[in-house]
Write an enzyme that holds these catalytic residues in place. Sequence first.
Site, PDB file in Angstrom:
ATOM      1  N   SER A   1      48.607  32.567  39.232  1.00 51.76           N
ATOM      2  CA  SER A   1      49.524  32.171  40.493  1.00 51.76           C
ATOM      3  C   SER A   1      50.293  30.957  40.055  1.00 51.76           C
ATOM      4  CB  SER A   1      48.431  31.914  41.409  1.00 51.76           C
ATOM      5  OG  SER A   1      48.809  31.516  42.616  1.00 51.76           O
TER       6      SER A   1
ATOM      7  N   HIS B   1      45.300  39.123  45.756  1.00 45.98           N
ATOM      8  CA  HIS B   1      45.318  38.175  45.004  1.00 45.98           C
ATOM      9  C   HIS B   1      44.358  37.670  44.098  1.00 45.98           C
ATOM     10  CE1 HIS B   1      48.523  35.051  43.386  1.00 45.98           C
ATOM     11  NE2 HIS B   1      47.728  34.021  44.010  1.00 45.98           N
TER      12      HIS B   1
END
Length: 540
Positions: free
Chosen positions: A205, A464
């Site tokens: 990320s 995610h």
Amino acid sequence: MNYKICLITVFLQWTVATTSNDPLLVQLPFGTLRGRDDGAYYSYEGIPYAEPPLGKLRFEPPQTYRQKWCGVLDASPQPKLCMQWDQLTNGTDKLVGVEDCLTLSIFKPKSSKRRSFAVLVHIHGGAFMFGGSNKAPRPSFMENGSFILVSIRYRLGPLGFLSSEDASLSGNMGLKDQRMALKWIKQHIVHFGGEPEHIVWMGFSAGGASVHLQLLQADAQRLAKVAFSMSGNALDPWVMQQSARFKAFELARIVGCGKLGSSAQLKRCLQQQPAEKIVRAVAQLQVFDYVPFNVFGVVVESKQAPAAFLTQHPRDIMNRTCAIKLPWLVSYANEDGAYNAAALMQRDANGVELIEQLNNRWFELAPHLLFYRQPGLSVKQMDAKSLQLRDQYMGQQNFSRQSYLDMQRMFTDVLFKRSIEQVTKLHRKHCKSPLYIYNYNIPTDLGAGVILSKRTDIAFGASHAADYLLTVDASARPLRAAEIIVSRKLKTMLEQFVYSKQSSLSYANCALPNNVGRQLFQLVSIRNSSCSIQQVKQLP
């Protein structure tokens, strides 16, 4: 007199460390440290790589660590996080961590087959605002003596990324922390049995975006062999901070600095404020729940700034020349947009899902949620963008539980996937170094969907962090048998990547194709028990 005693003590420690067979003792130029035995591996935590960023060193580039230890440093306690306003902390007060946090953790596998190891450097995510690397790695990722894992802690939020957009308070201190840590690792990892010539940078990320930004530095080739950006790169729309100068002065007003005439005055006042007060002010700069999720992020610095890290936008750098000379792997999860979409599936005190508020507040909140609230756009232009996105992804549907997955797909495309296409096109325009892509599409209850929504009744898909939580972060539930197999395959892929002379890599029986010199996007799609090689005009 004390200095002489310290020298004698250090000498004695060196004698003990170099003659002892105790694997928990490690001798560094700063002194001796003692780690802990964690079963499958040894852990050495809280190792300082820079001077504490306190007092007048707050908002300054990190300073080289020059202290000597006159006793054995206890590197066994779990380290504290860098101070942050943490999205994942329950309650109204989300403050966690400490300001004195510039340390790293080293995890060394036990192995009777080898004396040295490749090095996996982990840069954590958290939108440059929160997160940390104080979690243990997955045993399945550490077993069989594959990698020494090094996790970095760096300054976050306003303490790491506040900027007045001039030389007085240039910003990007968190990235400069990372850079100093990467240099420390290259120089000192050999003392732990690491191979300095076989270093892979891996970030998730915001950590993936950080890896990308570190690759743009001129000396990246001297510090690593290969790199991996997982679900994040520097062209993601949430990476670059907007209106940084305004936010810096607004934060100063919130904490009581009053009317300030210059950036220098701003900096002096904030250096005298309690760190806790500065970080708590983040809440007043957010407009709804944890939105926007990166109030403070990366900035383009003044060329006059001391130790400037980034003086051009990453897109401009990549568009001008081949800026990345290392083999680079980038990835995305099929439902990366669960960050931050799944947070809207939380229920308020009355049991109403937050997503319902978008039906009345879409034009207000969409620019904050999807990061197009920019100084160069008028309200009319932002409204037009909001309308276009709603029509494209939602059609005539209201925002609700039933339409949530359509909204999540919007978040995936806008916040994560489109930028990979941009990065690939720019890279293959100028560069010859390999660029590989994989798409992770194994649905699971691991990942941002369940974490943010605090719900298990929604199938978020491969959200995610779904693949990340199989590797260096064991903070989620124990892995199931099928997940352990995937974890080992990911580890084997990275082993091959760092050791291959051609820097090639495969997931299971699928060799990842190089995107350089190709017109179509080349990628490997990872599914439940299989993988496939794809050539596509648009990433799936």
